[in-house]
Design a protein around this motif. Sequence first.
Motif, PDB file in Angstrom:
ATOM      1  N   ASN A  84       0.830  -1.198   0.000  1.00  0.00           N
ATOM      2  CA  ASN A  84       0.000   0.000   0.000  1.00  0.00           C
ATOM      3  C   ASN A  84       0.870   1.256   0.000  1.00  0.00           C
ATOM      4  O   ASN A  84       0.588   2.220  -0.719  1.00  0.00           O
ATOM      5  CB  ASN A  84      -0.941  -0.015   1.209  1.00  0.00           C
ATOM      6  N   LEU A  85       1.921   1.263   0.794  1.00  0.00           N
ATOM      7  CA  LEU A  85       2.818   2.416   0.863  1.00  0.00           C
ATOM      8  C   LEU A  85       3.523   2.637  -0.474  1.00  0.00           C
ATOM      9  O   LEU A  85       3.635   3.776  -0.940  1.00  0.00           O
ATOM     10  CB  LEU A  85       3.837   2.234   1.979  1.00  0.00           C
ATOM     11  N   ALA A  86       3.986   1.582  -1.103  1.00  0.00           N
ATOM     12  CA  ALA A  86       4.652   1.712  -2.401  1.00  0.00           C
ATOM     13  C   ALA A  86       3.712   2.323  -3.435  1.00  0.00           C
ATOM     14  O   ALA A  86       4.108   3.209  -4.197  1.00  0.00           O
ATOM     15  CB  ALA A  86       5.151   0.349  -2.876  1.00  0.00           C
ATOM     16  N   ARG A  87       2.461   1.877  -3.451  1.00  0.00           N
ATOM     17  CA  ARG A  87       1.490   2.414  -4.415  1.00  0.00           C
ATOM     18  C   ARG A  87       1.101   3.836  -4.083  1.00  0.00           C
ATOM     19  O   ARG A  87       0.863   4.641  -4.979  1.00  0.00           O
ATOM     20  CB  ARG A  87       0.255   1.530  -4.470  1.00  0.00           C
ATOM     21  N   THR A  88       1.027   4.181  -2.807  1.00  0.00           N
ATOM     22  CA  THR A  88       0.666   5.542  -2.408  1.00  0.00           C
ATOM     23  C   THR A  88       1.778   6.525  -2.737  1.00  0.00           C
ATOM     24  O   THR A  88       1.540   7.591  -3.296  1.00  0.00           O
ATOM     25  CB  THR A  88       0.359   5.594  -0.893  1.00  0.00           C
ATOM     26  N   LEU A  89       3.018   6.165  -2.401  1.00  0.00           N
ATOM     27  CA  LEU A  89       4.161   7.049  -2.636  1.00  0.00           C
ATOM     28  C   LEU A  89       4.682   6.963  -4.064  1.00  0.00           C
ATOM     29  O   LEU A  89       5.468   7.813  -4.487  1.00  0.00           O
ATOM     30  CB  LEU A  89       5.299   6.705  -1.674  1.00  0.00           C
ATOM     31  N   VAL A 113       9.096  -0.977   7.152  1.00  0.00           N
ATOM     32  CA  VAL A 113       9.190  -0.593   5.751  1.00  0.00           C
ATOM     33  C   VAL A 113       9.909   0.748   5.647  1.00  0.00           C
ATOM     34  O   VAL A 113       9.641   1.650   6.432  1.00  0.00           O
ATOM     35  CB  VAL A 113       7.782  -0.465   5.128  1.00  0.00           C
ATOM     36  N   LEU A 114      10.816   0.837   4.668  1.00  0.00           N
ATOM     37  CA  LEU A 114      11.512   2.079   4.368  1.00  0.00           C
ATOM     38  C   LEU A 114      11.571   2.258   2.858  1.00  0.00           C
ATOM     39  O   LEU A 114      11.630   1.268   2.125  1.00  0.00           O
ATOM     40  CB  LEU A 114      12.958   2.044   4.879  1.00  0.00           C
ATOM     41  N   PRO A 115      11.599   3.505   2.385  1.00  0.00           N
ATOM     42  CA  PRO A 115      11.869   3.711   0.964  1.00  0.00           C
ATOM     43  C   PRO A 115      13.229   3.094   0.612  1.00  0.00           C
ATOM     44  O   PRO A 115      14.166   3.134   1.424  1.00  0.00           O
ATOM     45  CB  PRO A 115      11.892   5.233   0.817  1.00  0.00           C
ATOM     46  N   TYR A 142       9.142  -3.821  -2.917  1.00  0.00           N
ATOM     47  CA  TYR A 142       7.840  -3.529  -3.517  1.00  0.00           C
ATOM     48  C   TYR A 142       7.992  -2.341  -4.451  1.00  0.00           C
ATOM     49  O   TYR A 142       8.267  -1.237  -4.017  1.00  0.00           O
ATOM     50  CB  TYR A 142       6.796  -3.212  -2.436  1.00  0.00           C
ATOM     51  N   ASP A 143       7.837  -2.615  -5.743  1.00  0.00           N
ATOM     52  CA  ASP A 143       7.904  -1.578  -6.763  1.00  0.00           C
ATOM     53  C   ASP A 143       6.471  -1.334  -7.241  1.00  0.00           C
ATOM     54  O   ASP A 143       5.807  -2.280  -7.669  1.00  0.00           O
ATOM     55  CB  ASP A 143       8.783  -2.050  -7.914  1.00  0.00           C
TER      56      ASP A 143
END
Length: 61
Positions: free
Chosen positions: A14-19, A34-36, A51-52
Motif C-alpha cells: 500500500n505504501l509503495a502504491r501511495t508514494l 518498511v523504508l523507501p 515492492y515496486d
Amino acid sequence: MSHDLELAQKHAWNLARTLMTTVILFQSDNEYGVLPADEIEDAEVTALYEYDPHLGASAVQ
C-alpha cells in the motif's frame, strides 16, 4: 513496526502504491518495518522484500 509479516506485507505494498516509489520490507530483531529503498543503504536490518509500484513485489536476495 509490526510482529505480523502478512500485515507488514500489505502495508508495504500500500505504501509503495501511495508514494509511487520502491519500498523495502525489512526485519529487525523480531519486528518488520518498511523504508523507501533509497533510505535503507546503511541500516542494520535484513531486507526481505522489495515492492515496486510498477512491477509488484519480489524477494530480496
